[in-house]
Design an enzyme around this catalytic site. Structure first.
Site, PDB file in Angstrom:
ATOM      1  NE  ARG A   4      -2.124  -0.207   3.086  1.00 50.37           N
ATOM      2  CZ  ARG A   4      -1.936  -1.381   4.693  1.00 50.37           C
ATOM      3  NH1 ARG A   4      -1.110  -1.992   5.363  1.00 50.37           N
ATOM      4  NH2 ARG A   4      -2.761  -2.267   5.053  1.00 50.37           N
ATOM      5  CG  LEU A  51      -3.639  -6.396  -1.945  1.00 49.54           C
ATOM      6  CD1 LEU A  51      -3.113  -7.402  -1.683  1.00 49.54           C
ATOM      7  CD2 LEU A  51      -3.812  -6.356  -3.205  1.00 49.54           C
ATOM      8  CE  LYS A  95       1.632 -18.422  17.969  1.00 48.62           C
ATOM      9  NZ  LYS A  95      -0.137 -17.941  18.156  1.00 48.62           N
ATOM     10  CE1 TYR A 142      -3.890 -12.991  10.720  1.00 50.82           C
ATOM     11  CE2 TYR A 142      -3.085 -14.068  12.849  1.00 50.82           C
ATOM     12  CZ  TYR A 142      -2.403 -13.247  11.661  1.00 50.82           C
ATOM     13  OH  TYR A 142      -1.099 -13.535  10.798  1.00 50.82           O
TER      14      TYR A 142
END
Length: 261
Positions: A39, A65, A143, A155
């Protein structure tokens, strides 16, 4: 070992810093033409100049994006310049702390756009060209999809989706000989990680505690270690590997973390 990258065009989202930058640098060293997507044009150009100064080839596209139309524009610009795409590394994203208690609809949906929607869109718009080159898709994951972390529902959900998409695309794209894999990252030292740890009350103690739980050598994974595996998976030397979630994490996810104490 010749990884057979000469003049191959590889898009790397979030390619200006951290894991993305390490992948970009190694691809350039191996003779590929990495395309940095980020960006901030100044960050992108700093890395482009660094690579060009040591004789490598590189290109950059400035894009946000989370805007779906930007993904199509990135692919269009790359194809207009080079006429082909040989690989895509989906890497851009941020652990933005949208939790179950603290989050809301708007924050959750925005986080999905930051962390997984553009993975799909970049692959979707790149696909016609990857079919022609029998190219490769590599997703960088976390993870959190497997271990949980607390306070970061969006997330974690995004990374669960990244893992699922890796397997789904590997199946769907078999007829085109397009390989799709994922690298799962645990505790890797990046500028974003450094920024986060400096927000806690005692950063030095917190870092010590984190390292103590990493079984192999009680240390953070380096971005270069992620890049080494990434570039191998993108290469022809990994020609029969697809649909894999490969953990480069010092044993963090699958080994007993009590071993590190």
């Amino acid at each position: 070992m010749d990884l057979q990258f000469k003049d191959k065009i590889i898009i790397v989202t979030g390619g200006a810093k951290g894991i993305g930058a390490a992948i970009v640098k190694l691809l350039a060293q191996e003779g590929a033409v990495p395309v940095i997507v980020g960006r901030d044009e100044s960050d992108n150009m700093k890395l482009v100049n660094e690579i060009q100064n040591i004789g490598g080839n590189c290109f950059q596209v400035t894009a946000e994006l989370i805007k779906p139309e930007s993904c199509a524009i990135v692919v269009e610009k790359v194809v207009n310049k080079y006429g082909r795409i040989d690989g895509l590394v989906n890497n851009a994203g941020v652990n933005d702390g949208v939790g179950l208690e603290t989050g809301d609809y708007e924050g959750f949906m925005l986080s999905l756009h930051k962390n997984v929607v553009h993975y799909y869109l970049m692959a979707h718009f790149s696909l016609p060209y990857l079919k022609l080159s029998q190219g490769v898709i590599l997703n960088i994951g976390s993870k959190t999809a497997e271990t949980g972390q607390g306070g970061t529902s969006a997330y974690a959900a995004s990374n669960g989706a990244r893992n699922a998409l890796t397997r789904e695309w590997a199946v769907e794209l078999l007829p085109y000989k397009i390989r799709v894999n994922s690298i799962i990252v645990a505790e890797c030292w990046t500028p974003l990680y450094e920024s986060w740890i400096n927000t806690v009350p005692d950063p030095e103690q917190k870092l010590f505690e984190i390292k103590a739980k990493i079984p192999l050598e009680n240390r953070m994974t380096t971005t270069e270690e992620i890049a080494n595996t990434a570039v191998f998976l993108l290469s022809e030397r990994s020609s029969h590997t697809t649909g894999q979630l490969i953990h480069v994490d010092g044993g963090y996810v699958h080994l007993d973390r009590a071993l590190g104490k």
